[in-house]
Design a protein around this motif. Structure first.
Motif, PDB file in Angstrom:
ATOM      1  N   GLY A 232       0.760  -1.238   0.000  1.00  0.00           N
ATOM      2  CA  GLY A 232       0.000   0.000   0.000  1.00  0.00           C
ATOM      3  C   GLY A 232       0.789   1.285   0.000  1.00  0.00           C
ATOM      4  N   ARG A 233       2.106   1.218  -0.235  1.00  0.00           N
ATOM      5  CA  ARG A 233       2.925   2.436  -0.226  1.00  0.00           C
ATOM      6  C   ARG A 233       3.551   2.650  -1.601  1.00  0.00           C
ATOM      7  NH1 ARG A 233       5.290   4.616   4.207  1.00  0.00           N
ATOM      8  NH2 ARG A 233       6.061   6.092   2.633  1.00  0.00           N
ATOM      9  N   GLU A 234       2.800   3.215  -2.516  1.00  0.00           N
ATOM     10  CA  GLU A 234       3.289   3.467  -3.868  1.00  0.00           C
ATOM     11  C   GLU A 234       4.433   4.482  -3.856  1.00  0.00           C
ATOM     12  OE1 GLU A 234       4.010   3.293  -7.758  1.00  0.00           O
ATOM     13  OE2 GLU A 234       2.555   1.996  -6.756  1.00  0.00           O
ATOM     14  N   ASN A 235       4.330   5.488  -2.992  1.00  0.00           N
ATOM     15  CA  ASN A 235       5.413   6.483  -2.951  1.00  0.00           C
ATOM     16  C   ASN A 235       6.716   5.848  -2.463  1.00  0.00           C
ATOM     17  OD1 ASN A 235       4.467   6.148  -0.319  1.00  0.00           O
ATOM     18  ND2 ASN A 235       4.518   8.330   0.181  1.00  0.00           N
ATOM     19  N   LEU A 236       6.647   4.995  -1.450  1.00  0.00           N
ATOM     20  CA  LEU A 236       7.840   4.288  -0.989  1.00  0.00           C
ATOM     21  C   LEU A 236       8.413   3.412  -2.089  1.00  0.00           C
ATOM     22  CD1 LEU A 236       9.862   3.368   1.157  1.00  0.00           C
ATOM     23  CD2 LEU A 236       8.128   1.754   1.999  1.00  0.00           C
ATOM     24  N   ALA A 237       7.560   2.786  -2.859  1.00  0.00           N
ATOM     25  CA  ALA A 237       8.030   1.957  -3.976  1.00  0.00           C
ATOM     26  C   ALA A 237       8.851   2.783  -4.958  1.00  0.00           C
ATOM     27  CB  ALA A 237       6.845   1.306  -4.679  1.00  0.00           C
ATOM     28  N   ARG A 238       8.402   3.995  -5.263  1.00  0.00           N
ATOM     29  CA  ARG A 238       9.160   4.866  -6.171  1.00  0.00           C
ATOM     30  C   ARG A 238      10.494   5.266  -5.565  1.00  0.00           C
ATOM     31  NH1 ARG A 238       4.047   7.175  -6.766  1.00  0.00           N
ATOM     32  NH2 ARG A 238       4.634   8.997  -5.525  1.00  0.00           N
ATOM     33  N   TRP A 239      10.496   5.593  -4.280  1.00  0.00           N
ATOM     34  CA  TRP A 239      11.747   5.987  -3.632  1.00  0.00           C
ATOM     35  C   TRP A 239      12.756   4.836  -3.666  1.00  0.00           C
ATOM     36  CZ3 TRP A 239       8.877   7.781   1.419  1.00  0.00           C
ATOM     37  CH2 TRP A 239       8.063   8.887   1.121  1.00  0.00           C
ATOM     38  N   LEU A 240      12.278   3.637  -3.368  1.00  0.00           N
ATOM     39  CA  LEU A 240      13.161   2.482  -3.332  1.00  0.00           C
ATOM     40  C   LEU A 240      13.727   2.150  -4.717  1.00  0.00           C
ATOM     41  CD1 LEU A 240      11.049   0.189  -0.970  1.00  0.00           C
ATOM     42  CD2 LEU A 240      13.291   1.157  -0.433  1.00  0.00           C
ATOM     43  N   ALA A 241      12.913   2.310  -5.727  1.00  0.00           N
ATOM     44  CA  ALA A 241      13.325   1.918  -7.083  1.00  0.00           C
ATOM     45  C   ALA A 241      14.229   2.944  -7.764  1.00  0.00           C
ATOM     46  CB  ALA A 241      12.091   1.666  -7.957  1.00  0.00           C
ATOM     47  N   THR A 242      14.174   4.212  -7.306  1.00  0.00           N
ATOM     48  CA  THR A 242      14.894   5.262  -8.034  1.00  0.00           C
ATOM     49  C   THR A 242      15.894   6.046  -7.188  1.00  0.00           C
ATOM     50  OG1 THR A 242      13.222   6.964  -7.534  1.00  0.00           O
ATOM     51  CG2 THR A 242      12.856   5.584  -9.488  1.00  0.00           C
ATOM     52  N   GLY A 243      15.704   6.069  -5.880  1.00  0.00           N
ATOM     53  CA  GLY A 243      16.536   6.926  -5.032  1.00  0.00           C
ATOM     54  C   GLY A 243      16.181   8.391  -5.145  1.00  0.00           C
ATOM     55  N   ARG A 244      15.003   8.673  -5.715  1.00  0.00           N
ATOM     56  CA  ARG A 244      14.546  10.053  -5.894  1.00  0.00           C
ATOM     57  C   ARG A 244      13.142  10.224  -5.316  1.00  0.00           C
ATOM     58  NH1 ARG A 244      17.556  13.260  -9.223  1.00  0.00           N
ATOM     59  NH2 ARG A 244      19.230  12.246 -10.391  1.00  0.00           N
ATOM     60  N   ALA A 245      12.827  11.470  -4.949  1.00  0.00           N
ATOM     61  CA  ALA A 245      11.508  11.775  -4.402  1.00  0.00           C
ATOM     62  C   ALA A 245      11.038  13.100  -4.987  1.00  0.00           C
ATOM     63  CB  ALA A 245      11.573  11.859  -2.879  1.00  0.00           C
ATOM     64  N   GLN A 246       9.749  13.367  -4.818  1.00  0.00           N
ATOM     65  CA  GLN A 246       9.141  14.602  -5.282  1.00  0.00           C
ATOM     66  C   GLN A 246       8.347  15.211  -4.137  1.00  0.00           C
ATOM     67  OE1 GLN A 246       6.726  13.653  -8.676  1.00  0.00           O
ATOM     68  NE2 GLN A 246       8.452  12.993  -9.925  1.00  0.00           N
ATOM     69  N   LEU A 247       8.154  16.526  -4.177  1.00  0.00           N
ATOM     70  CA  LEU A 247       7.368  17.182  -3.132  1.00  0.00           C
ATOM     71  C   LEU A 247       5.960  16.647  -3.075  1.00  0.00           C
ATOM     72  CD1 LEU A 247       8.495  20.906  -3.475  1.00  0.00           C
ATOM     73  CD2 LEU A 247       9.090  19.299  -1.662  1.00  0.00           C
ATOM     74  N   ALA A 248       5.440  16.192  -4.196  1.00  0.00           N
ATOM     75  CA  ALA A 248       4.049  15.725  -4.264  1.00  0.00           C
ATOM     76  C   ALA A 248       3.885  14.285  -3.786  1.00  0.00           C
ATOM     77  CB  ALA A 248       3.535  15.850  -5.694  1.00  0.00           C
ATOM     78  N   ASP A 249       4.966  13.597  -3.452  1.00  0.00           N
ATOM     79  CA  ASP A 249       4.859  12.171  -3.068  1.00  0.00           C
ATOM     80  C   ASP A 249       4.025  11.976  -1.822  1.00  0.00           C
ATOM     81  OD1 ASP A 249       6.214  11.006  -5.116  1.00  0.00           O
ATOM     82  OD2 ASP A 249       8.177  11.113  -4.155  1.00  0.00           O
TER      83      ASP A 249
END
Length: 249
Positions: A232-249
């Motif tokens: 249930g954590r799509e934003n965490l999935a993006r962080w883990l896969a890329t090492g990048r984040a966005q303000l909108a996450d």
């Protein structure tokens, strides 16, 4: 001279921690120091707590370890909070509950954020325009009263080595488990390593002072991301896969 491995911000990422421990097994270290935020995520908190309790000579509490034992309604509604509470057993809970906020090992001062706060960044300054390296003056205010020649910290998830003009050195090994995230306080900002690698450091003292080795370890981060997405954590999935984040996450 002793060699210490520094781990921080594992955040329950079993695959990342296992990769770091496998890499460490090929190196010579005398002790492992865990700088906190060991379990908080929707990954594998119990496994990580079990491993760290066995291998870390010193483990200190991070802010997201501490909040597991405080009744804060807004935190208790958080998906990661509920996941961790359901996954931990009594032994892991007891291990976390008894961790100190800071520790001194040899000539090294260990903290999660700063010596006086587990929620403040020691090396970074958050402004409305983004995140910057703190000035030396601000860092020295934050470590006032600490006499050790080496200060080690976590919390920001960003690997840094900062030398002060008074001879003190500050090392953040980066995050083992989560290479990026966003936060709203004190201003909306992102912290991002720029790659999904699991990070840790080794420190030792030689004739010239402290030597620091920073490591970025590859592991099956897409598998970790898939677990985060499944839980249930799509934003965490993006962080883990890329090492990048966005303000909108």
């Amino acid at each position: 001279m002793p060699r210490w491995a520094l781990l921080a911000d594992v955040h329950g990422n079993r695959l990342a921690l296992a990769a770091v421990l496998a890499d460490l097994a090929q190196r010579t270290v005398d002790q492992i120091i865990n700088l906190g935020d060991s379990v908080y995520s929707v990954l594998q908190p119990r496994w990580c707590a079990e491993q760290l309790a066995q291998i870390a000579t010193i483990s200190i509490s991070g802010n997201q370890d501490r909040i597991l034992f405080e009744e804060i309604p807004i935190v208790q509604q958080n998906l990661s909070y509920r996941f961790v509470q359901a996954d931990l057993g009594p032994n892991e809970r007891n291990w976390l509950a008894n961790q100190p906020a800071t520790a001194i090992v040899d000539d090294m001062f260990c903290c999660h954020g700063t010596p006086s706060s587990d929620t403040a960044y020691l090396l970074e300054h958050v402004t409305p325009q983004g995140v910057q390296l703190h000035s030396e003056a601000a860092i020295r205010v934050a470590i006032q009263g600490v006499s050790q020649s080496l200060i080690v910290c976590g919390h920001s998830h960003i690997a840094r080595t900062v030398q002060l003009s008074n001879g003190q050195l500050i090392v953040n090994p980066g995050s083992v488990g989560i290479p990026a995230y966003n936060d709203d306080l004190p201003y909306p900002h992102v912290m991002q390593a720029g790659s999904p690698h699991a990070r840790y450091a080794i420190v030792e003292r030689n004739a010239h002072g402290w030597q620091v080795e920073q490591y970025a370890i590859g592991y099956a981060w897409h598998e970790a991301a898939a677990t985060a997405r499944h839980n249930g954590r799509e934003n965490l999935a993006r962080w883990l896969a890329t090492g990048r984040a966005q303000l909108a996450d």
